[in-house]
Design an enzyme around this catalytic site. Structure first.
Site, PDB file in Angstrom:
ATOM      1  N   PRO A  75       0.817  -1.222   0.000  1.00 16.64           N
ATOM      2  CG  PRO A  75      -0.642  -1.453   1.835  1.00 16.64           C
ATOM      3  CD  PRO A  75       0.591  -2.017   1.226  1.00 16.64           C
ATOM      4  CD  GLU A 102      -1.915  -4.773  10.446  1.00 19.84           C
ATOM      5  OE1 GLU A 102      -1.957  -3.543  10.268  1.00 19.84           O
ATOM      6  OE2 GLU A 102      -2.846  -5.542  10.150  1.00 19.84           O
ATOM      7  NE  ARG A 148      -5.282  -6.012 -21.807  1.00 28.89           N
ATOM      8  CZ  ARG A 148      -5.349  -4.962 -22.614  1.00 28.89           C
ATOM      9  NH1 ARG A 148      -4.516  -3.965 -22.463  1.00 28.89           N
ATOM     10  NH2 ARG A 148      -6.254  -4.905 -23.562  1.00 28.89           N
ATOM     11  CG  ASP A 172      -6.122  -1.095 -24.787  1.00 28.30           C
ATOM     12  OD1 ASP A 172      -6.854  -1.431 -25.736  1.00 28.30           O
ATOM     13  OD2 ASP A 172      -5.487  -1.886 -24.086  1.00 28.30           O
TER      14      ASP A 172
HETATM   15  C1  9D3 Z   1      -2.125   1.169   4.848  1.00 27.85           C
HETATM   16  C2  9D3 Z   1      -2.883   0.178   5.645  1.00 27.85           C
HETATM   17  N1  9D3 Z   1      -2.057  -0.389   6.756  1.00 27.85           N
HETATM   18  C3  9D3 Z   1      -2.324   0.416   7.954  1.00 27.85           C
HETATM   19  C4  9D3 Z   1      -1.997  -0.219   9.227  1.00 27.85           C
HETATM   20  C5  9D3 Z   1      -2.408  -1.791   7.001  1.00 27.85           C
HETATM   21  C6  9D3 Z   1      -2.365  -2.663   5.807  1.00 27.85           C
HETATM   22  C7  9D3 Z   1      -3.482  -2.811   4.990  1.00 27.85           C
HETATM   23  C8  9D3 Z   1      -3.457  -3.679   3.929  1.00 27.85           C
HETATM   24  C9  9D3 Z   1      -1.223  -3.380   5.523  1.00 27.85           C
HETATM   25  C10 9D3 Z   1      -1.200  -4.232   4.455  1.00 27.85           C
HETATM   26  C11 9D3 Z   1      -2.315  -4.398   3.660  1.00 27.85           C
HETATM   27  C12 9D3 Z   1      -2.305  -5.356   2.555  1.00 27.85           C
HETATM   28  N2  9D3 Z   1      -2.311  -4.681   1.229  1.00 27.85           N
HETATM   29  C13 9D3 Z   1      -1.395  -4.944   0.333  1.00 27.85           C
HETATM   30  O1  9D3 Z   1      -0.543  -5.770   0.574  1.00 27.85           O
HETATM   31  C14 9D3 Z   1      -1.395  -4.236  -0.934  1.00 27.85           C
HETATM   32  C15 9D3 Z   1      -2.233  -3.203  -1.443  1.00 27.85           C
HETATM   33  C16 9D3 Z   1      -3.374  -2.533  -0.910  1.00 27.85           C
HETATM   34  O2  9D3 Z   1      -3.858  -2.773   0.208  1.00 27.85           O
HETATM   35  N3  9D3 Z   1      -3.965  -1.546  -1.669  1.00 27.85           N
HETATM   36  C17 9D3 Z   1      -3.521  -1.223  -2.902  1.00 27.85           C
HETATM   37  N4  9D3 Z   1      -2.472  -1.814  -3.451  1.00 27.85           N
HETATM   38  C18 9D3 Z   1      -1.853  -2.801  -2.716  1.00 27.85           C
HETATM   39  S1  9D3 Z   1      -0.512  -3.648  -3.238  1.00 27.85           S
HETATM   40  C19 9D3 Z   1      -0.424  -4.554  -1.865  1.00 27.85           C
END
Ligand code: 9D3
Length: 232
Positions: free
Chosen positions: A95, A122, A160, A175
């Site tokens: 994230p 986490e 793709r 696209d």
């Molecule tokens: C930012 C959120 N974090 C706050 C404590 C916790 C958290 C949430 C979700 C930690 C890891 C995850 C898992 N998400 C991913 O691994 C992830 C992801 C996503 O949640 N949103 C957009 N793209 C991606 S790429 C990997």
């Protein structure tokens, strides 16, 4: 040929994921080879521990660095990011990554080897992002349960774009997004469905007028659903 290796604690998640549509055809044509690996296979303790509690306290568990470094090093033969071979990219799905765009997908489609690390819990020990990874990638501003669905999205966008992956009738350059507008609305038979008629202009065979209608309809749709695309 692009080779994609996915490092995950849920390799079974990907069991059928690449057996459909364009990705299946690209694999069958030898344009790409995709393999999911179980991170636990690179643990050395008897309980195959992939995660541990966060230093400094806090909820949840963090993926440990050792199995992830061992996985990438055994797949690339490299020690850390500096010695990653030319043409290889090591991406962490997180994230905190930079948000995936069509142009990042196009960049990644140029490489010969892609290693994707899927986070869970986490998060992932930051030394992975600091010293192992060439690209930290998010697929957008919403919360997933882990990196696995993001890896599916990333692989789909890249495959793709590989030369020969799309039929000759379409091209990636045509696209949506590449043109900066959403696609225009499309219709097929029947001409009338539950009282809703297909726009008459599409039935006329007047290709110049149809092209004009499509451009206007695409702009209208873009203004309603994605005004951000018009402001750039
Ligand atoms: C930012 C959120 N974090 C706050 C404590 C916790 C958290 C949430 C979700 C930690 C890891 C995850 C898992 N998400 C991913 O691994 C992830 C992801 C996503 O949640 N949103 C957009 N793209 C991606 S790429 C990997």
């Amino acid at each position: 040929m692009l080779r994609v290796d996915i490092i995950t604690i849920f390799p079974e998640y990907f069991r059928e994921a690449f057996d459909y549509g364009i990705v299946r055809r690209a694999r069958a044509a030898g344009l790409v080879e995709i393999k999911a690996h179980n991170l636990r296979g690179w643990t050395r303790d008897k309980h195959s521990m992939v995660d541990d509690r966060p230093f400094g306290g806090g909820d949840g568990m963090v993926l440990k660095p050792e199995p992830i470094f061992a996985a990438v090093e055994s797949l690339t033969g490299a020690q850390g990011r500096e010695s990653v071979p030319n043409g290889t990219r090591v991406a962490l799905l997180s994230p905190q990554g930079r948000v995936l765009t069509q142009s990042l997908a196009a960049e990644l489609a140029q490489c010969s080897r892609l290693i994707l690390i899927c986070g869970r819990y986490e998060g992932v020990d930051e030394r992975v992002a600091e010293a192992l990874v060439t690209d930290e990638v998010s697929i957008g501003d919403y919360v997933l349960s882990g990196g696995e669905p993001a890896a599916l999205v990333l692989i789909d966008t890249i495959v793709r774009l590989l030369p020969g992956a799309l039929g000759s009738e379409t091209s990636a350059a045509n696209d949506s997004f590449v043109a900066g507008l959403l696609d225009c609305p499309q219709y097929t038979r029947p001409q009338e469905f539950r009282g809703m008629r297909v726009p008459d202009i599409l039935l006329t065979g007047n290709h110049a007028e149809i092209a004009g209608w499509r451009r206007a309809a695409a702009r209208k749709k873009t203004r309603r659903n994605r005004p951000d695309l018009l402001k750039k």
